[in-house]
Design an enzyme around this catalytic site. Structure first.
Site, PDB file in Angstrom:
ATOM      1  N   MET A   1       1.048  -1.460   0.240  1.00  0.00           N
ATOM      2  CA  MET A   1      -0.019  -0.074   0.027  1.00  0.00           C
ATOM      3  C   MET A   1       0.765   1.176   0.148  1.00  0.00           C
ATOM      4  SD  MET A   1      -3.334  -0.987   2.276  1.00  0.00           S
ATOM      5  CE  MET A   1      -2.260  -1.100   3.829  1.00  0.00           C
ATOM      6  N   ASP A   2       1.792   1.276  -1.319  1.00  0.00           N
ATOM      7  CA  ASP A   2       2.728   3.003  -1.253  1.00  0.00           C
ATOM      8  C   ASP A   2       1.913   3.905  -1.574  1.00  0.00           C
ATOM      9  OD1 ASP A   2       4.864   4.173  -1.044  1.00  0.00           O
ATOM     10  OD2 ASP A   2       5.877   2.946  -2.631  1.00  0.00           O
ATOM     11  N   GLY A   3       2.023   5.254  -1.116  1.00  0.00           N
ATOM     12  CA  GLY A   3       2.661   6.562  -1.653  1.00  0.00           C
ATOM     13  C   GLY A   3       1.478   6.997  -0.958  1.00  0.00           C
TER      14      GLY A   3
END
Length: 214
Positions: A1-3
Site C-alpha cells: 500500500m505504497d504512496g
C-alpha cells in the site's frame, strides 16, 4: 500500500490525512473484492520492519491511524463481513492497541479474511522459520513442512501482488510465498487506487495462462 505520504503532499494535506485515506481505501477495496470475486484472502503490507526506522512523528501518526482503524472496525456491528487478521511483530505497539487487535481476533467468524502485515519482513520471516525448523527433533522435522513455521502458516500463497506508487520492487514482502504470484505494478498512489483499477488487473490475471513451472 505504497504512496500515502506522497498522496498527502499532492493533495496539500497532512500525513495523518494521507494515511487515514489509505486506511479507508483498504476497507473500501477489500469490501469490493470480497463482494464481487471468489477471493478468500487479501494481504495488505501496511508497515515493514524497515519502516520503523522512520521519524518518531510518522510512527506516532501511523499508530494513531491504526488505533482509529481498530475502533472503526470493532464498532461496525456486522457491517464488515470478513475477518481481519494482523501478522507481524506487534511489540512496538502499546497495550491499548494490542488489546483491540486481540478483541478483533475473537470476532473472527467469516470465511474471508483480510490479513494486515505490520512490522513484517519477508527475510526475517524466513530466518525465524529456519531456526524453528532446525530446533525440531530430527524425526519429527521430516514430517513437517518448512512453511509451517512461517508467520503465514495456514494461508495460501498469493495469486496476485499489486504494488502501487510506481516502484517495481517487493520491498521485503512475502518473498518466500510469491514464487508463482503474478506481479502488477502501477504508478497510482495507494489512496487513488480504484475499483475500476482492480477490475482491470483481475481481468488481466484471468487472461493469463499460468503454468506453475510446468
Amino acid at each position: 500500500m505504497d504512496g500515502n505520504n506522497r498522496w498527502s503532499k499532492n493533495n496539500q494535506c497532512t500525513k495523518y490525512d494521507g494515511y487515514k485515506e489509505g486506511a479507508n481505501t483498504l476497507l473500501k477495496l477489500s469490501r469490493y473484492i470480497f463482494s464481487y470475486t471468489d477471493t478468500k484472502y487479501i494481504s495488505a503490507f501496511a508497515l515493514s520492519k524497515n519502516n520503523l526506522s522512520r521519524s518518531k512523528n510518522l510512527i506516532s501518526t501511523l499508530k494513531k491511524i491504526l488505533y482509529e482503524f481498530l475502533n472503526k472496525v470493532l464498532n461496525e456491528n456486522g457491517a464488515i463481513n470478513f475477518n481481519i487478521k494482523f501478522i507481524g511483530d506487534r511489540n512496538f505497539l502499546n497495550s491499548s492497541i494490542n488489546n483491540k487487535i486481540d478483541k478483533l481476533k475473537i470476532k473472527n467468524k467469516y470465511d474471508k479474511t483480510l490479513c494486515i502485515f505490520i512490522n513484517y519482513s519477508g527475510k526475517y520471516d524466513i530466518e525465524q522459520a529456519a531456526i524453528k525448523f532446525r530446533e525440531q527433533d530430527n524425526n519429527k522435522s521430516r514430517l513437517l513442512k518448512f512453511n509451517k513455521f512461517l508467520l503465514t502458516a495456514g494461508l495460501p500463497d498469493p495469486d496476485i501482488l499489486i504494488r502501487t506508487g510506481g516502484f517495481k520492487r517487493l520491498s521485503d514482502f512475502l518473498i518466500y510465498q510469491i514464487i508463482f504470484t503474478e506481479l502488477f505494478f502501477t504508478k497510482k498512489l495507494w489512496p487513488d487506487l480504484s475499483k475500476n483499477d482492480l477490475k482491470k488487473i483481475i481481468n488481466k490475471f484471468h487472461a493469463l495462462e499460468r503454468k506453475f513451472g510446468q
